[in-house]
Design a protein around this motif. Structure first.
Motif, PDB file in Angstrom:
ATOM      1  N   CYS A 452       0.827  -1.212   0.000  1.00 27.02           N
ATOM      2  CA  CYS A 452       0.000   0.000   0.000  1.00 27.02           C
ATOM      3  C   CYS A 452       0.861   1.262   0.000  1.00 27.02           C
ATOM      4  CB  CYS A 452      -0.931  -0.006   1.206  1.00 27.02           C
ATOM      5  SG  CYS A 452      -2.292  -1.200   1.076  1.00 27.02           S
ATOM      6  N   LEU A 492      -4.515   1.663   5.177  1.00 21.10           N
ATOM      7  CA  LEU A 492      -4.954   2.637   4.170  1.00 21.10           C
ATOM      8  C   LEU A 492      -4.860   4.057   4.719  1.00 21.10           C
ATOM      9  CD1 LEU A 492      -8.052   0.841   2.582  1.00 21.10           C
ATOM     10  CD2 LEU A 492      -5.790   1.173   1.564  1.00 21.10           C
ATOM     11  N   PRO A 499      -9.049   3.479  -1.043  1.00 25.44           N
ATOM     12  CA  PRO A 499      -9.453   2.071  -0.945  1.00 25.44           C
ATOM     13  C   PRO A 499      -9.656   1.401  -2.295  1.00 25.44           C
ATOM     14  CG  PRO A 499     -10.649   3.395   0.642  1.00 25.44           C
ATOM     15  CD  PRO A 499      -9.904   4.355  -0.221  1.00 25.44           C
ATOM     16  N   LEU A 502      -6.818  -0.637  -3.872  1.00 25.74           N
ATOM     17  CA  LEU A 502      -6.346  -1.863  -3.203  1.00 25.74           C
ATOM     18  C   LEU A 502      -7.252  -3.020  -3.599  1.00 25.74           C
ATOM     19  CD1 LEU A 502      -4.609  -3.477  -1.176  1.00 25.74           C
ATOM     20  CD2 LEU A 502      -6.202  -2.728   0.621  1.00 25.74           C
TER      21      LEU A 502
END
Length: 647
Positions: A452, A492, A499, A502
């Motif tokens: 991330c 996140l 979001p 991902l």
């Protein structure tokens, strides 16, 4: 007649004395003096005073004090003493012997005079005891004590403890005393038998087994002859616990005893016409071992294992209870040199585990390569958790490419382990281990956070490029053993990644059938805006009814289907495609689109595959045609090139 020694005798008092056997021969012998130049005639040695004669003709022991008891009293005490004794000159000949020694050896005491003392009690049968005895005679050692097994003239075995101690120096003689310890030795033998044998099966127990095994692996056991090899069949009964639980421990013990009888018969048959019979032992519970010393090779052990399995297949009739069992057997055969008892048992235990894992009711031969793989797995498993903390893991990324325009839509994060001993390891080498021991939770959280943050970095470094998503694999154990929803939300927030950029991949077998907590977690993640993908779709349960109610947005087709689209190899040679694969994939794509899902094809390797997949409506592709997994900076180059192309 001399017997064989059970162990060497030390030069002084013997804690574990040498044990020999001889036939007692009370006939006079006057040869073999021990000291050069010494007279070998009965009586006192030259240079010593001759003690006064007793009425019976026996000499009074030398060294009689001038005061106190009279010589005749001392002579009488010596003659009638319950302890068997003899005075032995420095030449090794009996000077005088008492009645107890004569009775013990089955002879008249007068007959013993002049005989070689060492022959009477077998002191010359082993070198160490003989050397110690000579040192006592020469006055260089305090005393000697040892145990001997003698054959009495009447035929029975006699166990005696022999002590040789010097008399005062001026007497130039030693006192030989002999104690009958037959009853004590017999008691010790019975106690040892009870200690070394199993009460239920009457077989040698674990202690005796390891004693024999250790002795067989000592160098002198195989250097003087034999094959120099050793074999072991290590077995346990399949389902024995069920017998104990359902029929009771009494029936279980009867079954163990009956199994022991059959194993003993197998061992006797295997030892027929051979140098030795395999040792059968019960190691505990329902575990047995058959030890083959001087084995002739794996074929001999395989034949023995097969005969054991055949013998145990016949049902057991246990006083009205008919019981059937099978056994799993681990077979090890190797050179004795360089092998220890621990190494042999570890190999046998591992091989027994393989036999059970392979289906039970069979024997399995030890495989060094398979064992090396197991050892590698163990080494990896034991260092997994620490490796995460040490930062030994890294991520590579493989692009997910749009079929229509060839643009990069996203990347899949693939973890690698840079192991200090085994080098760079791919996920198939350690992910299964991480799932088994639970370290997948810690590792999965690290992968998620790293991916991330990297995706957010690409977004910031290339603001003009279309943002790409990052796809991260999630094990079902992460859902059960951790709060995956909370972890994702926290990561996140920390990384600043939106979001929708991902994507979480779960295998089909993990997603299909999800209920309760897993389903709730998937729904919460989907509501958060995270994309959910089913990985390796088409090879698991394929329960299509779940697709209508699971919060899934992407199907990733397993590479096994995609390979059926291949018309040519990477070297340009033709390959015939599989029409069935094309039909199945086309149907799955149409179904997915009807449900509002996108489809990614894995393992796209050739242009012909990509062309056909594009023709039937596949959305994205992933494979070596586009790129191998690469480091993060290589993805930056792709994004830079895409930005320049747009400009």
């Amino acid at each position: 007649m001399s017997g064989t020694s059970e162990g060497p005798a030390p030069a002084a008092d013997l804690v574990r004395p040498a044990v020999t056997e001889r036939h007692i021969d009370p006939s006079p012998r006057t040869s073999r003096g021990l000291t050069s130049g010494t007279s070998v005639t009965p009586g006192a040695p030259p240079g010593t005073s001759v003690p006064p004669e007793s009425p019976s003709g026996a000499s009074v022991p030398a060294g009689t004090p001038s005061d106190g008891a009279s010589p005749r009293a001392l002579e009488a005490a010596f003659t009638t003493a319950p302890l068997a004794m003899a005075v032995v000159g420095r030449d090794g000949l009996v000077v005088t012997a008492n009645e107890s020694l004569g009775a013990l050896l089955g002879s008249d005491s007068a007959v013993l005079v002049g005989q070689i003392a060492s022959d009477l009690v077998d002191l010359a049968s082993d070198a160490r005891t003989w050397h110690a005895y000579r040192e006592v005679l020469r006055g260089r050692q305090a005393r000697l004590r040892c145990t001997r097994r003698l054959k009495h003239p009447e035929g029975h075995t006699l166990w005696v403890q022999v002590t040789v101690a010097p008399l005062p120096a001026q007497e130039r003689a030693v006192l030989l005393s002999v104690s009958d310890i037959s009853a004590r030795h017999e008691l010790q033998a019975r106690l040892r038998h009870l200690q070394m044998h199993d009460a239920v099966t009457r077989l040698p127990n674990r202690t005796l087994f390891f004693e024999r095994l250790t002795a067989a692996l000592e160098a002198e056991a195989y250097e003087e002859g034999g094959t120099g090899r050793i074999g072991l069949c290590y077995l346990d009964l399949d389902g024995f616990k069920a017998v104990n639980d359902t029929l009771g421990h009494r029936v279980g013990d009867r079954l163990l005893a009956a199994v022991a009888e059959r194993l003993t018969r197998c061992a006797e048959e295997a030892g027929f016409a051979r140098a030795s019979t395999p040792l059968v032992a019960r190691l505990g519970g329902d575990e047995f071992a058959l030890l083959v010393e001087d084995s002739t090779g794996t074929e001999q052990l395989a034949d023995l294992a097969e005969s054991v399995l055949t013998s145990l297949r016949a049902p057991f009739d246990l006083t009205g209870q008919r019981v059937s069992v099978s056994a799993s057997i681990g077979v090890v055969e190797r050179r004795a040199a360089g092998t220890s008892a621990t190494m042999l048992m570890q190999a046998a235990d591992t091989t027994l585990y393989w036999a059970k894992a392979d289906g039970k009711g069979r024997w399995t031969l030890f495989d060094p390569e398979r064992n090396a793989h197991r050892m590698t797995r163990q080494a990896l498993s034991s260092t997994l958790r620490a490796a995460v903390e040490r930062g030994e893991f890294t991520l590579e990324y493989q692009p997910l490419v749009g079929m229509e325009d060839g643009g990069v839509r996203g990347v899949e994060a693939l973890v690698r382990w840079n192991h200090p001993q085994f080098g760079m390891l791919t996920p198939n080498r350690f992910i299964g281990l991480a799932e088994e021991d639970g370290s997948i939770v810690q590792l999965g959280r690290w992968v998620l956070a790293t991916a991330c943050h990297q995706a957010r970095r690409w977004q910031l470094d290339h603001p003009d490029a279309v943002p790409i998503f990052v796809s991260v694999n999630v094990a079902v154990r992460q859902v059960w053993d951790s709060d995956l929803v909370a972890d994702v939300a926290e990561i996140l927030a920390e990384s600043g990644l939106p979001p929708h950029l991902l994507q979480l991949e779960l295998t089909e077998s993990a997603v299909m059938g999800s209920a309760g907590r897993p389903l709730q977690a998937l729904q919460a993640l989907s509501d958060m805006g995270v994309r959910i993908a089913i990985d390796d779709f088409g090879t698991g349960y394929s329960n299509l009814a779940y697709l209508s109610r699971l919060p899934v947005s992407v199907l990733k087709l397993d590479g096994a289907f995609v390979r059926g689209f291949q018309y040519e190899n990477s070297d340009g040679t033709d390959v015939h495609p599989n029409p069935a694969d094309e039909v199945i994939v086309e149907a799955l794509i149409q179904l997915a689109h009807r449900l509002g899902l996108t489809v990614t094809a894995e393992c796209v390797e050739t242009a012909s595959q990509a062309s056909r997949l594009r023709g039937i409506g596949c959305d994205t592709g992933q494979g070596w045609l586009y790129s191998r997994p690469v480091a993060a900076d290589r993805i930056s180059v792709l994004l830079e090139a895409a930005t320049c192309g747009q400009t």
